[in-house]
Design a protein around this motif. Structure first.
Motif, PDB file in Angstrom:
ATOM      1  N   PRO A 145      -1.415  -3.044  -6.277  1.00  0.00           N
ATOM      2  CA  PRO A 145      -0.864  -2.432  -7.489  1.00  0.00           C
ATOM      3  C   PRO A 145       0.488  -1.763  -7.243  1.00  0.00           C
ATOM      4  CG  PRO A 145      -3.155  -1.790  -7.156  1.00  0.00           C
ATOM      5  CD  PRO A 145      -2.690  -2.451  -5.886  1.00  0.00           C
ATOM      6  N   LYS A 146       1.286  -1.704  -8.298  1.00  0.00           N
ATOM      7  CA  LYS A 146       2.586  -1.038  -8.194  1.00  0.00           C
ATOM      8  C   LYS A 146       2.392   0.391  -7.697  1.00  0.00           C
ATOM      9  CE  LYS A 146       2.454  -0.121 -13.093  1.00  0.00           C
ATOM     10  NZ  LYS A 146       2.941  -0.653 -14.349  1.00  0.00           N
ATOM     11  N   GLY A 147       3.353   0.832  -6.898  1.00  0.00           N
ATOM     12  CA  GLY A 147       3.333   2.187  -6.383  1.00  0.00           C
ATOM     13  C   GLY A 147       2.491   2.404  -5.144  1.00  0.00           C
ATOM     14  N   VAL A 148       1.701   1.407  -4.722  1.00  0.00           N
ATOM     15  CA  VAL A 148       0.829   1.555  -3.554  1.00  0.00           C
ATOM     16  C   VAL A 148       1.607   1.165  -2.295  1.00  0.00           C
ATOM     17  CG1 VAL A 148      -1.249   0.695  -2.399  1.00  0.00           C
ATOM     18  CG2 VAL A 148      -1.284   1.185  -4.865  1.00  0.00           C
ATOM     19  N   ARG A 149       1.692   2.084  -1.361  1.00  0.00           N
ATOM     20  CA  ARG A 149       2.395   1.851  -0.095  1.00  0.00           C
ATOM     21  C   ARG A 149       1.520   0.947   0.783  1.00  0.00           C
ATOM     22  NH1 ARG A 149       6.598   3.679   2.814  1.00  0.00           N
ATOM     23  NH2 ARG A 149       6.229   4.375   4.942  1.00  0.00           N
ATOM     24  N   HIS A 150       2.137  -0.132   1.291  1.00  0.00           N
ATOM     25  CA  HIS A 150       1.389  -1.111   2.064  1.00  0.00           C
ATOM     26  C   HIS A 150       2.281  -1.770   3.120  1.00  0.00           C
ATOM     27  CE1 HIS A 150       3.319  -3.362  -1.183  1.00  0.00           C
ATOM     28  NE2 HIS A 150       3.200  -4.454  -0.447  1.00  0.00           N
ATOM     29  N   ARG A 151       1.609  -2.475   4.061  1.00  0.00           N
ATOM     30  CA  ARG A 151       2.332  -3.177   5.125  1.00  0.00           C
ATOM     31  C   ARG A 151       1.514  -4.393   5.548  1.00  0.00           C
ATOM     32  NH1 ARG A 151       3.289  -1.439  11.367  1.00  0.00           N
ATOM     33  NH2 ARG A 151       1.015  -1.277  11.257  1.00  0.00           N
ATOM     34  N   PRO A 152       2.023  -5.596   5.314  1.00  0.00           N
ATOM     35  CA  PRO A 152       1.353  -6.797   5.807  1.00  0.00           C
ATOM     36  C   PRO A 152       1.513  -6.930   7.326  1.00  0.00           C
ATOM     37  CG  PRO A 152       2.745  -7.301   3.911  1.00  0.00           C
ATOM     38  CD  PRO A 152       3.099  -5.918   4.373  1.00  0.00           C
ATOM     39  N   VAL A 153       0.412  -7.291   7.990  1.00  0.00           N
ATOM     40  CA  VAL A 153       0.394  -7.489   9.434  1.00  0.00           C
ATOM     41  C   VAL A 153      -0.374  -8.779   9.721  1.00  0.00           C
ATOM     42  CG1 VAL A 153      -0.379  -6.548  11.654  1.00  0.00           C
ATOM     43  CG2 VAL A 153       0.430  -4.987   9.864  1.00  0.00           C
ATOM     44  N   VAL A 182      12.047  -8.930  -7.817  1.00  0.00           N
ATOM     45  CA  VAL A 182      11.407  -8.004  -6.887  1.00  0.00           C
ATOM     46  C   VAL A 182      11.999  -8.199  -5.491  1.00  0.00           C
ATOM     47  CG1 VAL A 182       9.231  -7.468  -5.690  1.00  0.00           C
ATOM     48  CG2 VAL A 182       9.253  -7.767  -8.159  1.00  0.00           C
ATOM     49  N   VAL A 183      12.351  -7.105  -4.847  1.00  0.00           N
ATOM     50  CA  VAL A 183      12.873  -7.136  -3.483  1.00  0.00           C
ATOM     51  C   VAL A 183      11.689  -7.072  -2.530  1.00  0.00           C
ATOM     52  CG1 VAL A 183      14.305  -5.909  -1.801  1.00  0.00           C
ATOM     53  CG2 VAL A 183      15.015  -6.035  -4.198  1.00  0.00           C
ATOM     54  N   ASN A 184      11.639  -7.974  -1.552  1.00  0.00           N
ATOM     55  CA  ASN A 184      10.465  -8.080  -0.681  1.00  0.00           C
ATOM     56  C   ASN A 184      10.157  -6.799   0.087  1.00  0.00           C
ATOM     57  OD1 ASN A 184      12.745  -8.534   1.025  1.00  0.00           O
ATOM     58  ND2 ASN A 184      11.501  -9.710   2.461  1.00  0.00           N
ATOM     59  N   THR A 185      11.161  -6.016   0.422  1.00  0.00           N
ATOM     60  CA  THR A 185      10.931  -4.779   1.179  1.00  0.00           C
ATOM     61  C   THR A 185      10.785  -3.560   0.276  1.00  0.00           C
ATOM     62  OG1 THR A 185      13.327  -4.591   1.480  1.00  0.00           O
ATOM     63  CG2 THR A 185      12.075  -5.558   3.302  1.00  0.00           C
ATOM     64  N   GLY A 186      10.738  -3.777  -1.035  1.00  0.00           N
ATOM     65  CA  GLY A 186      10.526  -2.666  -1.967  1.00  0.00           C
ATOM     66  C   GLY A 186      11.489  -1.527  -1.746  1.00  0.00           C
ATOM     67  N   ASP A 187      10.930  -0.324  -1.607  1.00  0.00           N
ATOM     68  CA  ASP A 187      11.742   0.878  -1.442  1.00  0.00           C
ATOM     69  C   ASP A 187      12.281   1.050  -0.031  1.00  0.00           C
ATOM     70  OD1 ASP A 187       9.093   1.380  -0.453  1.00  0.00           O
ATOM     71  OD2 ASP A 187       9.554   3.518  -0.443  1.00  0.00           O
ATOM     72  N   ALA A 188      11.804   0.252   0.940  1.00  0.00           N
ATOM     73  CA  ALA A 188      12.160   0.454   2.345  1.00  0.00           C
ATOM     74  C   ALA A 188      13.526  -0.103   2.715  1.00  0.00           C
ATOM     75  CB  ALA A 188      11.093  -0.160   3.247  1.00  0.00           C
ATOM     76  N   GLY A 189      13.915  -1.231   2.108  1.00  0.00           N
ATOM     77  CA  GLY A 189      15.179  -1.864   2.494  1.00  0.00           C
ATOM     78  C   GLY A 189      15.134  -2.292   3.953  1.00  0.00           C
ATOM     79  N   GLY A 190      16.299  -2.466   4.563  1.00  0.00           N
ATOM     80  CA  GLY A 190      16.375  -2.768   5.988  1.00  0.00           C
ATOM     81  C   GLY A 190      16.608  -4.230   6.309  1.00  0.00           C
ATOM     82  N   HIS A 247       6.112  -0.242   2.766  1.00  0.00           N
ATOM     83  CA  HIS A 247       6.934  -0.177   1.558  1.00  0.00           C
ATOM     84  C   HIS A 247       6.037  -0.115   0.331  1.00  0.00           C
ATOM     85  CE1 HIS A 247       5.897  -4.431   1.717  1.00  0.00           C
ATOM     86  NE2 HIS A 247       6.232  -4.526   0.437  1.00  0.00           N
ATOM     87  N   HIS A 248       6.650   0.100  -0.813  1.00  0.00           N
ATOM     88  CA  HIS A 248       5.942  -0.039  -2.083  1.00  0.00           C
ATOM     89  C   HIS A 248       6.926  -0.563  -3.131  1.00  0.00           C
ATOM     90  CE1 HIS A 248       7.750   3.911  -3.020  1.00  0.00           C
ATOM     91  NE2 HIS A 248       7.556   3.591  -4.291  1.00  0.00           N
ATOM     92  N   HIS A 249       6.360  -1.049  -4.211  1.00  0.00           N
ATOM     93  CA  HIS A 249       7.147  -1.532  -5.338  1.00  0.00           C
ATOM     94  C   HIS A 249       6.842  -0.596  -6.499  1.00  0.00           C
ATOM     95  CE1 HIS A 249       8.014  -5.197  -3.086  1.00  0.00           C
ATOM     96  NE2 HIS A 249       6.745  -5.178  -2.736  1.00  0.00           N
ATOM     97  N   GLU A 250       7.823   0.143  -6.922  1.00  0.00           N
ATOM     98  CA  GLU A 250       7.628   1.190  -7.925  1.00  0.00           C
ATOM     99  C   GLU A 250       7.144   0.657  -9.266  1.00  0.00           C
ATOM    100  OE1 GLU A 250       7.085   4.923  -8.943  1.00  0.00           O
ATOM    101  OE2 GLU A 250       7.947   4.425  -6.988  1.00  0.00           O
ATOM    102  N   GLN A 251       7.665  -0.488  -9.701  1.00  0.00           N
ATOM    103  CA  GLN A 251       7.389  -0.992 -11.047  1.00  0.00           C
ATOM    104  C   GLN A 251       6.573  -2.287 -11.102  1.00  0.00           C
ATOM    105  OE1 GLN A 251       8.271   0.824 -13.732  1.00  0.00           O
ATOM    106  NE2 GLN A 251       9.089   2.344 -12.310  1.00  0.00           N
TER     107      GLN A 251
END
Length: 123
Positions: A82-90, A106-114, A45-49
């Motif tokens: 940084p905002k806009g950077v697509r990432h995934r915690p593992v 801020v929504v924890n899943t950013g743009d991914a939802g689910g 996911h990423h966080h746009e803002q």
């Protein structure tokens, strides 16, 4: 003025069991200080803002970053995605306990939802 509360992160982490479900422990201007527990993998996911700060207090977390080397965090390590950077915690070694600092709302899943999208609760 009354004395501000002193919060113990280990005690706060002990107060909940859910994973990938941040709990708000404080507010700082327009930001929220949250604690989370993690096991397994989160969603890409990423966080746009918004930037997102991760501080690991227990375990070992790998934050995979699109088109870059991952950030590897152990106890006492932190990074800012940084905002806009697509990432995934593992989780590499868990469970992981972490502190997050994010702008309020801020929504924890950013743009991914689910299914892993969480409603932030106070603890």
């Amino acid at each position: 003025m009354k004395t501000p509360p002193v919060l113990n992160l280990a005690d706060k982490h002990a107060a909940f069991t859910e994973t990938w479900s941040p709990k708000r422990i404080a507010r700082l201007d327009d930001y929220e200080v949250k604690l989370a527990k993690a096991e397994g993998e989160f969603v890409w996911h990423h966080h746009e803002q918004e930037d997102e700060l991760f501080l690991v207090t227990k375990g070992r977390l790998r934050i995979e970053i699109e088109n870059a080397n991952p950030a590897i965090l152990g106890p006492g390590d932190m990074t800012v995605i940084p905002k806009g950077v697509r990432h995934r915690p593992v989780v590499e070694e868990g469970p992981v306990h972490m502190l997050l600092l994010e702008r309020a709302g801020v929504v924890n899943t950013g743009d991914a939802g689910g299914d892993l999208t969480a409603v932030v609760e106070d603890i």
